[in-house]
Motif scaffolding. Structure first.
Motif, PDB file in Angstrom:
ATOM      1  N   UNK A  18       0.842  -1.205   0.000  1.00  0.00           N
ATOM      2  CA  UNK A  18       0.000   0.000   0.000  1.00  0.00           C
ATOM      3  C   UNK A  18       0.878   1.256   0.000  1.00  0.00           C
ATOM      4  N   UNK A  19       0.834   2.060  -1.044  1.00  0.00           N
ATOM      5  CA  UNK A  19       1.644   3.284  -1.080  1.00  0.00           C
ATOM      6  C   UNK A  19       1.220   4.284  -0.008  1.00  0.00           C
ATOM      7  N   UNK A  20       2.204   4.964   0.575  1.00  0.00           N
ATOM      8  CA  UNK A  20       1.902   6.009   1.558  1.00  0.00           C
ATOM      9  C   UNK A  20       1.081   7.124   0.935  1.00  0.00           C
ATOM     10  N   UNK A  21       1.217   7.296  -0.379  1.00  0.00           N
ATOM     11  CA  UNK A  21       0.483   8.358  -1.068  1.00  0.00           C
ATOM     12  C   UNK A  21      -1.030   8.159  -1.029  1.00  0.00           C
ATOM     13  N   UNK A  22      -1.485   6.949  -0.685  1.00  0.00           N
ATOM     14  CA  UNK A  22      -2.928   6.730  -0.563  1.00  0.00           C
ATOM     15  C   UNK A  22      -3.487   7.327   0.727  1.00  0.00           C
ATOM     16  N   UNK A  23      -2.578   7.730   1.623  1.00  0.00           N
ATOM     17  CA  UNK A  23      -2.988   8.492   2.806  1.00  0.00           C
ATOM     18  C   UNK A  23      -3.950   7.705   3.705  1.00  0.00           C
ATOM     19  N   UNK A  24      -3.673   6.421   3.861  1.00  0.00           N
ATOM     20  CA  UNK A  24      -4.508   5.576   4.711  1.00  0.00           C
ATOM     21  C   UNK A  24      -3.751   5.211   5.987  1.00  0.00           C
ATOM     22  N   UNK A  25      -4.467   5.230   7.114  1.00  0.00           N
ATOM     23  CA  UNK A  25      -3.841   4.859   8.384  1.00  0.00           C
ATOM     24  C   UNK A  25      -3.638   3.353   8.434  1.00  0.00           C
ATOM     25  N   UNK A  26      -2.387   2.949   8.676  1.00  0.00           N
ATOM     26  CA  UNK A  26      -2.073   1.530   8.713  1.00  0.00           C
ATOM     27  C   UNK A  26      -2.917   0.822   9.771  1.00  0.00           C
ATOM     28  N   UNK A  27      -3.533  -0.271   9.364  1.00  0.00           N
ATOM     29  CA  UNK A  27      -4.347  -1.056  10.282  1.00  0.00           C
ATOM     30  C   UNK A  27      -5.808  -0.665  10.309  1.00  0.00           C
ATOM     31  N   UNK A  28      -6.161   0.471   9.675  1.00  0.00           N
ATOM     32  CA  UNK A  28      -7.561   0.892   9.654  1.00  0.00           C
ATOM     33  C   UNK A  28      -8.370  -0.035   8.752  1.00  0.00           C
ATOM     34  N   UNK A  29      -9.683   0.082   8.853  1.00  0.00           N
ATOM     35  CA  UNK A  29     -10.546  -0.762   8.032  1.00  0.00           C
ATOM     36  C   UNK A  29     -10.323  -0.539   6.543  1.00  0.00           C
ATOM     37  N   UNK A  30     -10.205   0.725   6.135  1.00  0.00           N
ATOM     38  CA  UNK A  30      -9.979   1.033   4.707  1.00  0.00           C
ATOM     39  C   UNK A  30      -8.627   0.502   4.250  1.00  0.00           C
ATOM     40  N   UNK A  31      -7.632   0.629   5.126  1.00  0.00           N
ATOM     41  CA  UNK A  31      -6.288   0.145   4.789  1.00  0.00           C
ATOM     42  C   UNK A  31      -6.321  -1.362   4.513  1.00  0.00           C
ATOM     43  N   UNK A  32      -6.954  -2.112   5.425  1.00  0.00           N
ATOM     44  CA  UNK A  32      -7.040  -3.565   5.253  1.00  0.00           C
ATOM     45  C   UNK A  32      -7.831  -3.924   3.999  1.00  0.00           C
ATOM     46  N   UNK A  33      -8.844  -3.122   3.720  1.00  0.00           N
ATOM     47  CA  UNK A  33      -9.669  -3.348   2.522  1.00  0.00           C
ATOM     48  C   UNK A  33      -8.832  -3.190   1.257  1.00  0.00           C
ATOM     49  N   UNK A  34      -7.963  -2.174   1.250  1.00  0.00           N
ATOM     50  CA  UNK A  34      -7.102  -1.937   0.082  1.00  0.00           C
ATOM     51  C   UNK A  34      -6.080  -3.064  -0.070  1.00  0.00           C
ATOM     52  N   UNK A  35      -5.517  -3.524   1.052  1.00  0.00           N
ATOM     53  CA  UNK A  35      -4.582  -4.645   1.000  1.00  0.00           C
ATOM     54  C   UNK A  35      -5.238  -5.840   0.329  1.00  0.00           C
ATOM     55  N   UNK A  36      -6.464  -6.159   0.753  1.00  0.00           N
ATOM     56  CA  UNK A  36      -7.166  -7.310   0.185  1.00  0.00           C
ATOM     57  C   UNK A  36      -7.518  -7.090  -1.281  1.00  0.00           C
TER      58      UNK A  36
END
Length: 535
Positions: free
Chosen positions: A342-360
């Motif tokens: 997940x690129x830092x440029x996506x501006x998502x907090x690591x471990x958040x619901x949206x972050x995990x959603x993007x990983x998947x």
């Protein structure tokens, strides 16, 4: 003057060079170790470069000078007095001035040099061009930044070194039969992103006229820094001060080797999920000209940059390099960790619901429900796209909106005994690794000697050299429709067609990039989450 001892006079004094032999047994003149800036030591450490001084008598320019400070494989390399360039030319008194090609080496902004053991000029000097290579400051010496504008350390000293080298070229290259009005900058990896940064910087206006960015752009996650490195470094060194003036005074007194040993304890993640401590940065208010003071995407979209003809592209499996990097430390294997997806440029907090959603979402697209390790090429693909290719692709499309000059796009797939990085890592899977293409432009002591004119290695060299030097000469890599070594017309991209030259054993012009579907995924993610997409 004899051929064995060519002399040339530049602004600072007289240089003595030597004669060398190109791949096709032609002779060229070599001038190495030419100072283009004052040694950046003492009070000049971390600061913008100053013009080089003059010397008395004849300066020996037959050997290389020291590389810039860096630390790799637990060893400290180089010297602070390192701002030197090399010029290679066929003639010193040609009536017709020749195109100039200026190469910027890679190394992640933390390592590398212009040494001929890696960037030997013998291939490019088959063509009638002037080649310039140079060193620039690396790591904390080149990219430490302070927020106090009165201290003169806003960052990007390494990029400002490049500007100083280009200014030296403008003032002196005629003495080598070079045309200061026809300068092409080109570079690979960090060098490719530096080429892009120079396009975006007002400091570099008028210093070059064409640009070739290989496997790197200014928005790649590894090419952008936060501004906390100096304070982290101070903590490691036991400099307990909030006043940046005090911090700077201490950092200018510590030995270079001690600084780089301390910097090793300031984690520098070459992962797209975190910003780096010592790399190019957006400068804050200062009393001196800024190299760059806005986000690269904002500059591109505004059209306020140095518009020139461009060649842009990457290797087909850049991600082989990332795979090797993620698995290098057996105690802490980072392969497929979230921060490498997940690129830092996506501006998502690591471990958040949206972050995990993007990983998947990323894993579903590239691995399609299978165990990722069951097909290593799927891992190569995701790392190729998120570490390198997507940002290169995105920036190229944005440049198309307001750059009226031609933009040529390539995909390097060729695999021979010259693929230095792939051979080094021992990969047998199909595709070209990150940094595999530069060994077809430069003689590299780590690869095989090439002599058979019909070998795929020699054909690859002849094609790459011809494409790159044609572009430097004509702003068109394939101007001669009857050239047997280039049996294809490389068309520039347009809003209707994203043409891609596929460089393999055969040259093929594609109507669109084969990774178009993957680019759609990253476009969607950036449009949804990235703050930079709204700049």
């Amino acid at each position: 003057m004899t051929e064995a001892e060519p002399l040339v006079t530049v602004e600072q004094g007289v240089l003595r060079g030597c004669t060398k032999t190109s791949l096709d047994n032609g002779e060229f003149l070599s001038f190495q170790g030419i100072p283009y800036a004052k040694p950046p030591v003492g009070q000049l450490r971390f600061k913008a470069p100053q013009p080089a001084g003059k010397w008395q008598g004849v300066r020996d320019a037959t050997t290389e000078c020291d590389e810039c400070c860096s630390k790799a494989f637990k060893q400290f390399f180089g010297k602070e007095d390192c701002l030197y360039l090399n010029v290679f030319t066929k003639h010193l008194s040609s009536k017709k001035l020749k195109p100039v090609m200026v190469y910027i080496h890679g190394g992640g902004y933390v390592t590398g040099s212009s040494k001929a053991a890696i960037y030997g000029p013998e291939y490019l000097m088959m063509e009638d061009i002037i080649l310039v290579t140079f060193n620039y400051r690396l790591g904390l010496m080149g990219f430490l930044s302070l927020n106090d504008g009165s201290l003169g350390v806003p960052g990007n000293a390494g990029l400002k070194d490049m500007v100083m080298a280009l200014k030296w070229i403008q003032r002196n290259i005629k003495q080598f039969s070079g045309d200061p009005n026809n300068v092409t900058i080109f570079g690979e990896s960090a060098g490719g992103s530096a080429v892009h940064y120079l396009m975006l910087s007002p400091m570099a206006k008028g210093l070059f006229h064409k640009a070739i960015a290989q496997s790197g752009c200014a928005t790649n996650g590894w090419a952008i820094s936060t501004r906390h490195g100096a304070h982290l470094l101070a903590d490691v060194l036991g400099i307990h001060a909030h006043d940046e003036r005090v911090i700077l005074e201490h950092l200018q007194q510590v030995s270079a080797e001690e600084l780089y040993e301390a910097a090793e304890k300031v984690w520098d993640p070459f992962y797209i999920g975190r910003y780096r401590p010592f790399a190019p940065t957006i400068e804050t208010t200062t009393h001196e000209p800024a190299f760059i003071s806005e986000h690269p995407l904002k500059i591109i979209k505004s059209g306020r940059y140095n518009k020139v003809p461009m060649i842009v592209g990457s290797c087909s499996r850049e991600g082989m390099f990332v795979y090797a990097m993620c698995t290098a430390n057996m105690k802490k294997n980072h392969l497929l960790s979230d921060e490498t997806l997940v690129p830092a440029s996506l501006n998502l907090r690591k471990g958040s619901g949206k972050y995990k959603e993007v990983v998947e979402q990323i894993k579903r697209f590239y691995f399609k429900g299978h165990d990722p390790k069951s097909n290593i090429d799927d891992i190569f693909r995701v790392y190729t796209d998120n570490f390198f290719f997507y940002e290169i692709y995105r920036c190229t499309k944005l440049h198309l909106e307001n750059n009226k000059h031609p933009i040529y796009f390539y995909r390097f797939c060729l695999e021979t005994e010259l693929n230095f990085m792939k051979i080094l890592y021992g990969y047998t899977e199909k595709g070209a690794c990150h940094a595999d293409e530069f060994s077809y432009l430069f003689k590299n002591s780590g690869t095989v000697e090439v002599s058979d004119r019909d070998s795929p290695e020699m054909i690859g060299i002849l094609r790459m050299v011809k494409l790159w030097t044609n572009f430097a000469k004509h702003a068109n890599p394939t101007p001669d429709k009857k050239d047997p070594i280039l049996p294809v017309e490389w068309k520039p991209i347009s809003k209707e067609r994203f043409y891609v030259l596929n460089i393999d054993e055969d040259l093929t012009l594609l109507d669109e990039h084969p990774e178009k579907e993957a680019m759609g995924l990253w476009d969607t993610l950036h449009q949804r989450y990235s703050v930079t997409s709204k700049l």
